[in-house]
Motif scaffolding. Sequence first.
Motif, PDB file in Angstrom:
ATOM      1  N   ARG A 149       0.826  -1.212   0.000  1.00  0.00           N
ATOM      2  CA  ARG A 149       0.000   0.000   0.000  1.00  0.00           C
ATOM      3  C   ARG A 149       0.865   1.268   0.000  1.00  0.00           C
ATOM      4  NH1 ARG A 149      -3.186  -3.619   2.997  1.00  0.00           N
ATOM      5  NH2 ARG A 149      -5.288  -3.815   2.109  1.00  0.00           N
ATOM      6  N   PHE A 175       1.009   3.938  -3.073  1.00  0.00           N
ATOM      7  CA  PHE A 175       0.643   5.317  -2.773  1.00  0.00           C
ATOM      8  C   PHE A 175       1.725   6.282  -3.261  1.00  0.00           C
ATOM      9  CE2 PHE A 175       1.042   8.790   0.422  1.00  0.00           C
ATOM     10  CZ  PHE A 175      -0.100   9.495   0.081  1.00  0.00           C
ATOM     11  N   LEU A 221       2.184   9.111  -6.658  1.00  0.00           N
ATOM     12  CA  LEU A 221       2.492  10.527  -6.460  1.00  0.00           C
ATOM     13  C   LEU A 221       3.718  10.969  -7.243  1.00  0.00           C
ATOM     14  CD1 LEU A 221       1.860  10.945  -2.610  1.00  0.00           C
ATOM     15  CD2 LEU A 221       0.338  11.538  -4.498  1.00  0.00           C
ATOM     16  N   ILE A 237      -5.620   8.422  -7.556  1.00  0.00           N
ATOM     17  CA  ILE A 237      -4.837   8.876  -6.407  1.00  0.00           C
ATOM     18  C   ILE A 237      -5.724   8.984  -5.175  1.00  0.00           C
ATOM     19  CG2 ILE A 237      -3.558  10.838  -5.460  1.00  0.00           C
ATOM     20  CD1 ILE A 237      -2.389  11.332  -8.171  1.00  0.00           C
ATOM     21  N   LEU A 238      -6.942   9.467  -5.359  1.00  0.00           N
ATOM     22  CA  LEU A 238      -7.853   9.617  -4.224  1.00  0.00           C
ATOM     23  C   LEU A 238      -8.143   8.270  -3.567  1.00  0.00           C
ATOM     24  CD1 LEU A 238      -9.690  11.350  -2.467  1.00  0.00           C
ATOM     25  CD2 LEU A 238     -11.507  11.035  -4.183  1.00  0.00           C
ATOM     26  N   THR A 272      -5.079   6.972  -1.760  1.00  0.00           N
ATOM     27  CA  THR A 272      -4.833   7.774  -0.559  1.00  0.00           C
ATOM     28  C   THR A 272      -5.768   7.364   0.565  1.00  0.00           C
ATOM     29  OG1 THR A 272      -4.117   9.641  -1.914  1.00  0.00           O
ATOM     30  CG2 THR A 272      -4.752  10.123   0.359  1.00  0.00           C
ATOM     31  N   THR A 296      -4.654   4.128   2.013  1.00  0.00           N
ATOM     32  CA  THR A 296      -3.365   4.171   2.711  1.00  0.00           C
ATOM     33  C   THR A 296      -3.401   5.049   3.951  1.00  0.00           C
ATOM     34  OG1 THR A 296      -2.346   3.978   0.518  1.00  0.00           O
ATOM     35  CG2 THR A 296      -0.886   4.487   2.341  1.00  0.00           C
ATOM     36  N   LEU A 297      -4.334   5.982   4.011  1.00  0.00           N
ATOM     37  CA  LEU A 297      -4.364   6.953   5.111  1.00  0.00           C
ATOM     38  C   LEU A 297      -4.372   6.310   6.499  1.00  0.00           C
ATOM     39  CD1 LEU A 297      -4.400   9.970   5.676  1.00  0.00           C
ATOM     40  CD2 LEU A 297      -6.902   9.902   5.633  1.00  0.00           C
ATOM     41  N   LEU A 338      -0.855   5.472   7.358  1.00  0.00           N
ATOM     42  CA  LEU A 338      -0.044   6.668   7.590  1.00  0.00           C
ATOM     43  C   LEU A 338      -0.330   7.313   8.942  1.00  0.00           C
ATOM     44  CD1 LEU A 338      -0.273   8.337   4.051  1.00  0.00           C
ATOM     45  CD2 LEU A 338       1.523   6.858   4.956  1.00  0.00           C
TER      46      LEU A 338
END
Length: 428
Positions: free
Chosen positions: A77, A81, A85, A209-210, A213, A216-217, A220
């Motif tokens: 992940r 991610f 980017l 990307i959304l 993200t 993965t958030l 993070l």
Amino acid sequence: MTVGLILLLLAVLLAVETPIAFAVGFIAFAGLLLTGIGNAPISAQRMFAGMNSYGLLALPLFILAGNLLVAGGVIRRLVEFVDLLVGGVRAGLAYVNILANMMMAGLSGSATADTAALGSVMTPMMRERGYSPDFAAALTISGAIVAPIIPPSIIMVIYAIPTKLSIGALFFAGILPGLLIICLLALYIFVSANRIAPPPVPRNRDKSILRVTVETLPVLMAPFIVVGGVRGGVFTTTEAAAVLVAYAVFLNVVFYRSTSFSTLYEVFRESAVTTATVMIVVGTSSLFAWFLAIENVPNAAREMFMTLTDNPIVFLIAVNLFLIVVGCFVDTVPAILIFVPILQPAAVAFGIDPIHFAIIVIVNLMVGLNTPPIGTNLFVISSVTERPIGAIARALMPFFVVKILALAIITYVPFISLWLPRVAGLIR
């Protein structure tokens, strides 16, 4: 005379590849016998006292949390991610490697674990996109050294044992030095991009990307839970480790549903074995540190350094050279438990802040992990990539220069290590 004989015996035992825990325990007991106070009950009591620490409860918990997050597919992940980017620019996958290492540092706390986990993912990807396999291996282990520097850090928990320093203060002190290393590695990639990287190619993106993200958030957020909780006074460092374990289980079992109960069992078993291995080293090293204290070695070392020089700059140069050599031959945990009780009193006598000195020691030993002949990370990445150690070591040379530059800045600019702990109110 006794200390010199014991240190010579230690060198001989390590040269014949005696397991470090047994070598240190044997020479500590032998030293106590030579001083006339050694016996089995005292040795057992001192070993237990070294392991009987509330702060050490964080050690198995951070080990378990890191293993849980890795087992739950965190690597994939994070790489996906970061690749979305920055992967499309020149040398983009090299930047992905560095940034993924930085993110993993906030999860695993172990340079060796990051090397094994990221090496198995990143090096095949980089080879497929035209990078040299030796460059990919060298970059991976160079980025992995930030794992014990950026919190949470298993090594910092170990460091706090002989020094009685605040684990929270050590955590905050490692953030900016770790980011400095990452930035310097990224700068090298930027300057060398045309030479080291193939031209970028358009890539099909299966996911937006959304979406990536959002997926993965939650991962993070893990390091922020630890650092934010400690900074906000919500829980201690040890309690933060327990919270991180619970969060990792929640992510794996409930949120991502990526880990079966049989895998969880294996993760718990592996973490228990790792913890037991480390704790044996902690116990025998504590006995050895007690022997050194009885023989007044820390004070003798301090007086020796003061006799040789009264300049803290010269002292730090000598310590850096010594620790880089130590890191090449001795694993990080025993190196800290054996040499820090000797070196730290001398550093304090030279007016060096103990938190700052701790970061200097840890960065030094991390550089040693990547340095021949016995750098642990070299053997790990060689096994993962099936590349010769000599070839990887040659590819490491530019990165070694970058890491030495970072070490010099960290050594002689204390602000980098001390600003955040002071802002957080953990040190004065």
